[in-house]
Scaffold this motif. Structure first.
Motif, short mmCIF file in Angstrom:
data_model
loop_
_atom_site.label_atom_id
_atom_site.label_comp_id
_atom_site.label_asym_id
_atom_site.label_seq_id
_atom_site.Cartn_x
_atom_site.Cartn_y
_atom_site.Cartn_z
N LYS A 156 21.41 -8.91 9.02
CA LYS A 156 20.48 -7.78 9.02
C LYS A 156 20.17 -7.41 7.58
O LYS A 156 20.92 -7.73 6.66
CB LYS A 156 21.04 -6.59 9.80
CG LYS A 156 22.34 -6.02 9.28
CD LYS A 156 22.81 -4.90 10.19
CE LYS A 156 24.11 -4.29 9.68
NZ LYS A 156 24.54 -3.17 10.51
N CYS A 157 19.02 -6.76 7.40
CA CYS A 157 18.62 -6.36 6.05
C CYS A 157 17.72 -5.14 6.14
O CYS A 157 17.33 -4.71 7.21
CB CYS A 157 17.94 -7.51 5.32
SG CYS A 157 16.30 -7.92 5.93
N PHE A 158 17.43 -4.61 4.96
CA PHE A 158 16.52 -3.47 4.88
C PHE A 158 15.07 -3.95 4.90
O PHE A 158 14.74 -4.99 4.34
CB PHE A 158 16.77 -2.69 3.58
CG PHE A 158 18.11 -2.01 3.55
CD1 PHE A 158 18.38 -0.92 4.38
CD2 PHE A 158 19.10 -2.44 2.69
CE1 PHE A 158 19.61 -0.30 4.35
CE2 PHE A 158 20.33 -1.82 2.65
CZ PHE A 158 20.59 -0.75 3.48
N TRP A 159 14.24 -3.18 5.56
CA TRP A 159 12.81 -3.46 5.65
C TRP A 159 12.02 -2.26 5.14
O TRP A 159 12.41 -1.11 5.37
CB TRP A 159 12.41 -3.75 7.09
CG TRP A 159 12.86 -5.08 7.59
CD1 TRP A 159 14.14 -5.46 7.88
CD2 TRP A 159 12.04 -6.22 7.86
NE1 TRP A 159 14.16 -6.75 8.32
CE2 TRP A 159 12.89 -7.25 8.31
CE3 TRP A 159 10.68 -6.46 7.76
CZ2 TRP A 159 12.42 -8.50 8.67
CZ3 TRP A 159 10.20 -7.71 8.11
CH2 TRP A 159 11.07 -8.72 8.56
N VAL A 160 10.93 -2.53 4.46
CA VAL A 160 9.99 -1.52 4.01
C VAL A 160 8.96 -1.32 5.12
O VAL A 160 8.40 -2.29 5.63
CB VAL A 160 9.26 -1.99 2.73
CG1 VAL A 160 8.22 -0.97 2.30
CG2 VAL A 160 10.23 -2.29 1.62
N ASN A 161 8.70 -0.08 5.48
CA ASN A 161 7.66 0.25 6.46
C ASN A 161 6.53 0.96 5.72
O ASN A 161 6.75 1.98 5.08
CB ASN A 161 8.23 1.14 7.57
CG ASN A 161 9.38 0.46 8.28
OD1 ASN A 161 9.27 -0.69 8.69
ND2 ASN A 161 10.49 1.15 8.42
N ARG A 162 5.34 0.37 5.81
CA ARG A 162 4.19 0.85 5.04
C ARG A 162 3.27 1.72 5.89
O ARG A 162 3.28 1.63 7.12
CB ARG A 162 3.41 -0.35 4.50
CG ARG A 162 4.23 -1.25 3.59
CD ARG A 162 3.33 -2.32 2.99
NE ARG A 162 4.08 -3.34 2.30
CZ ARG A 162 4.18 -4.61 2.70
NH1 ARG A 162 3.57 -5.02 3.79
NH2 ARG A 162 4.87 -5.47 1.98
N PRO A 163 2.42 2.52 5.22
CA PRO A 163 1.49 3.40 5.95
C PRO A 163 0.49 2.66 6.84
O PRO A 163 0.04 3.19 7.83
CB PRO A 163 0.74 4.16 4.84
CG PRO A 163 1.57 4.01 3.62
CD PRO A 163 2.36 2.75 3.77
N ASP A 164 0.17 1.41 6.48
CA ASP A 164 -0.81 0.66 7.29
C ASP A 164 -0.18 -0.06 8.48
O ASP A 164 -0.84 -0.80 9.18
CB ASP A 164 -1.58 -0.34 6.41
CG ASP A 164 -0.70 -1.44 5.83
OD1 ASP A 164 0.54 -1.42 6.06
OD2 ASP A 164 -1.24 -2.32 5.14
N GLY A 165 1.12 0.18 8.70
CA GLY A 165 1.81 -0.41 9.85
C GLY A 165 2.47 -1.74 9.56
O GLY A 165 3.17 -2.28 10.41
N THR A 166 2.25 -2.31 8.38
CA THR A 166 2.90 -3.57 8.04
C THR A 166 4.31 -3.31 7.54
O THR A 166 4.66 -2.19 7.13
CB THR A 166 2.11 -4.34 6.96
OG1 THR A 166 2.03 -3.55 5.78
CG2 THR A 166 0.72 -4.69 7.47
N CYS A 170 0.81 -1.22 0.00
CA CYS A 170 0.00 0.00 0.00
C CYS A 170 0.85 1.27 0.00
O CYS A 170 0.31 2.37 0.07
CB CYS A 170 -0.95 -0.01 1.19
SG CYS A 170 -0.12 0.04 2.79
N GLY A 171 2.15 1.12 -0.08
CA GLY A 171 3.04 2.29 -0.12
C GLY A 171 4.22 2.13 0.81
O GLY A 171 4.33 1.15 1.55
N VAL A 172 5.11 3.10 0.75
CA VAL A 172 6.32 3.08 1.58
C VAL A 172 6.39 4.41 2.32
O VAL A 172 6.35 5.47 1.70
CB VAL A 172 7.58 2.91 0.70
CG1 VAL A 172 8.83 2.98 1.56
CG2 VAL A 172 7.53 1.61 -0.08
#
Length: 112
Positions: A90-100, A75-77
């Motif tokens: 460790k790695c990069f994570w995407v954080n979305r507007p819906d909290g996921t 739903c977005g970043v």
């Protein structure tokens, strides 16, 4: 003493030419250079850190090149963070507007 050289060979046994890659504003002469760039970026962050806005521009470009980009973006970043991954790495994570959140592989992003 013999020195071992790791060269990828094409179908006919000749060395494969380096494949350039462009990710947003970044251009690399070969994919290995892109991977090294993002590994160095990852190394600058500790677990739990939020990625700064300058680096996020590059991560967004890499994410858009990922073969599962639509699923990863969802739903977005809103931003990126560094968290633990498999086997204590460790790695990069995407954080979305819906909290996921969703982790993503820089290697897969480079390979496309």
């Amino acid at each position: 003493m013999k020195q071992l050289i790791n060269i990828k060979l094409g179908l006919r046994g000749y060395p494969m030419p380096a494949k350039p890659i462009t990710l947003g504003p970044l251009h690399f002469k070969k994919k290995g250079d892109a991977i090294a760039f993002f590994r160095a970026m990852l190394a600058r962050y500790d677990l739990g850190d939020r990625v700064n806005d300058d680096d996020a521009v590059f991560l967004r470009a890499a994410l858009e090149n990922h073969p599962d980009s639509a699923k990863k973006i969802g739903c977005g970043v809103i931003n990126f963070s560094v968290r633990s991954a498999d086997y204590g790495s460790k790695c990069f994570w995407v954080n979305r507007p819906d909290g996921t959140t969703e982790k993503f592989s820089i290697g897969a992003s480079i390979r496309g």
